[in-house]
Enzyme design. Structure first.
Site, short mmCIF file in Angstrom:
data_model
loop_
_atom_site.label_atom_id
_atom_site.label_comp_id
_atom_site.label_asym_id
_atom_site.label_seq_id
_atom_site.Cartn_x
_atom_site.Cartn_y
_atom_site.Cartn_z
N PRO A 29 0.82 -1.22 0.00
CA PRO A 29 0.00 0.00 0.00
C PRO A 29 0.85 1.27 0.00
CG PRO A 29 -0.56 -1.42 1.90
CD PRO A 29 0.57 -2.07 1.18
N GLU A 32 1.31 -8.97 8.43
CA GLU A 32 1.48 -7.53 8.68
C GLU A 32 2.40 -6.90 7.64
OE1 GLU A 32 -0.25 -5.78 10.99
OE2 GLU A 32 -1.26 -7.71 11.23
N ARG A 70 -2.28 -6.46 -21.18
CA ARG A 70 -3.04 -5.82 -22.27
C ARG A 70 -2.15 -5.02 -23.20
NH1 ARG A 70 -8.41 -5.92 -21.81
NH2 ARG A 70 -8.69 -3.99 -22.95
N ASP A 77 -9.48 2.14 -25.06
CA ASP A 77 -9.90 2.00 -23.66
C ASP A 77 -9.77 3.31 -22.90
OD1 ASP A 77 -10.70 -0.64 -23.47
OD2 ASP A 77 -8.69 -1.39 -23.05
N1 SAH Z 1 0.42 -3.63 7.62
C1 SAH Z 1 0.43 -3.25 6.24
C2 SAH Z 1 -0.52 -4.08 5.41
C3 SAH Z 1 -0.10 -5.49 5.25
S1 SAH Z 1 -1.23 -6.34 4.25
C4 SAH Z 1 -0.02 -1.82 6.13
O1 SAH Z 1 -0.88 -1.40 6.90
O2 SAH Z 1 0.45 -1.14 5.21
C5 SAH Z 1 -0.26 -7.69 3.70
C6 SAH Z 1 0.31 -7.58 2.31
O3 SAH Z 1 -0.72 -7.37 1.39
C7 SAH Z 1 1.27 -6.43 2.09
O4 SAH Z 1 2.58 -6.76 2.49
C8 SAH Z 1 1.19 -6.25 0.59
O5 SAH Z 1 2.03 -7.14 -0.10
C9 SAH Z 1 -0.25 -6.63 0.30
N2 SAH Z 1 -1.11 -5.46 0.12
C10 SAH Z 1 -2.03 -5.01 1.00
N3 SAH Z 1 -2.66 -3.92 0.52
C11 SAH Z 1 -2.13 -3.66 -0.68
C12 SAH Z 1 -2.35 -2.64 -1.66
N4 SAH Z 1 -3.24 -1.68 -1.49
N5 SAH Z 1 -1.62 -2.69 -2.80
C13 SAH Z 1 -0.70 -3.65 -2.99
N6 SAH Z 1 -0.44 -4.64 -2.09
C14 SAH Z 1 -1.14 -4.65 -0.96
#
Ligand code: SAH
Length: 247
Positions: free
Chosen positions: A88, A115, A154, A169
């Site tokens: 994220p 996590e 794509r 698109d």
């Molecule tokens: N504790 C972290 C979230 C971990 S979620 C935080 O709050 O930022 C577990 C895994 O899911 C992450 O390591 C990532 O690889 C994936 N993930 C979660 N949300 C994501 C998103 N919006 N975009 C891409 N990968 C994501």
């Protein structure tokens, strides 16, 4: 194009990579997707890859050693991959980023879980780029990796049969797509716009362009403000402002 996906759930990908355009692209060899099981790189007899967080708190953390070992092995194999960590905290995936990634010969997509991954994996420098699907939290990187694979594929020549359909698109010219219609001609009292039956290609093209401009301005003013508009677009907009639609 080759894509290696590093995940603790390789089975997760079976159905999405087996169906429709992605399935065909893989069958025909346009796309080579390899699922790499992170657990294979664990030293633990039970193939454990996670551990408790230092400092306490909820959840588990993916340990660094298996991730680093896997990425070093993947990097050692040519062609040199562009390694992308799904998180994220990364750059938000959009059409421009998908196009950039599609220009790479080989991608490695790293899926976190729990996590997240021990921060030192980033510090070691095994990631070339970090990509996010959006401002929300998934339980793992797998869905994000699939979204990257599908959006990127794509742009790989031959994956979408009709290349023109990709060019038309949403986002390709900075605008949303125009609306589409098919049978029946009348649905619950709602007609299909008359111009689409005119057989007049130039009129249809102009009408569709107007719809693109109008919809983008109304629904995504942020995109519209950045869209590169042509002289014709400006004329169409001026006409729309006068309430004088083509068709
Ligand atoms: N504790 C972290 C979230 C971990 S979620 C935080 O709050 O930022 C577990 C895994 O899911 C992450 O390591 C990532 O690889 C994936 N993930 C979660 N949300 C994501 C998103 N919006 N975009 C891409 N990968 C994501």
């Amino acid at each position: 194009m080759r894509v290696d996906v590093l995940t603790i759930f390789p089975g997760y990908f079976a159905s999405p990579l087996g169906e429709s355009l992605l399935g065909q692209a893989i069958d025909s060899g346009l796309l080579d997707v390899r699922l790499v099981d992170l657990r294979a790189f664990s030293d633990d007899p039970h193939r454990k890859v996670d551990d408790e967080p230092y400092g306490g708190g909820p959840g588990m953390v993916l340990a660094a050693p298996p991730v680093i070992a896997a990425l070093e092995e993947l990097r050692a194999e040519p062609p040199l991959p562009h390694v992308v960590f799904l998180t994220p905290a990364g750059r938000r995936l959009d059409a421009a980023l998908a196009r950039e990634l599609a220009a790479r010969e080989r991608l490695v997509l790293v899926c976190g879980r729990y996590e997240g991954i021990d921060e030192r994996v980033r510090e070691v420098g095994v990631f070339d780029e970090e990509v996010s699907l959006g401002d929300f939290v998934l339980s793992g990187g797998e869905v994000a990796a699939l979204a990257v694979i599908e959006a990127v594929s794509r742009y790989v020549s031959g994956v979408v049969g009709d290349a023109e359909s990709v060019e038309k698109d949403s986002f390709e010219d900075g605008l949303l797509d125009h609306p589409h219609y098919t049978r029946p001609r009348l649905l619950r009292g709602l007609p299909v716009p008359e111009v689409l039956f005119s057989g007049h290609h130039e009129k249809i093209r102009r009408w569709r362009r107007e719809r693109q401009l109008e919809e983008t301005a109304r629904r995504r003013p942020d995109l519209f403000a950045k869209a590169p508009l042509s002289e014709e677009d400006r004329k169409l907009l001026a006409r729309l402002a006068r309430g004088d639609e083509s068709g």
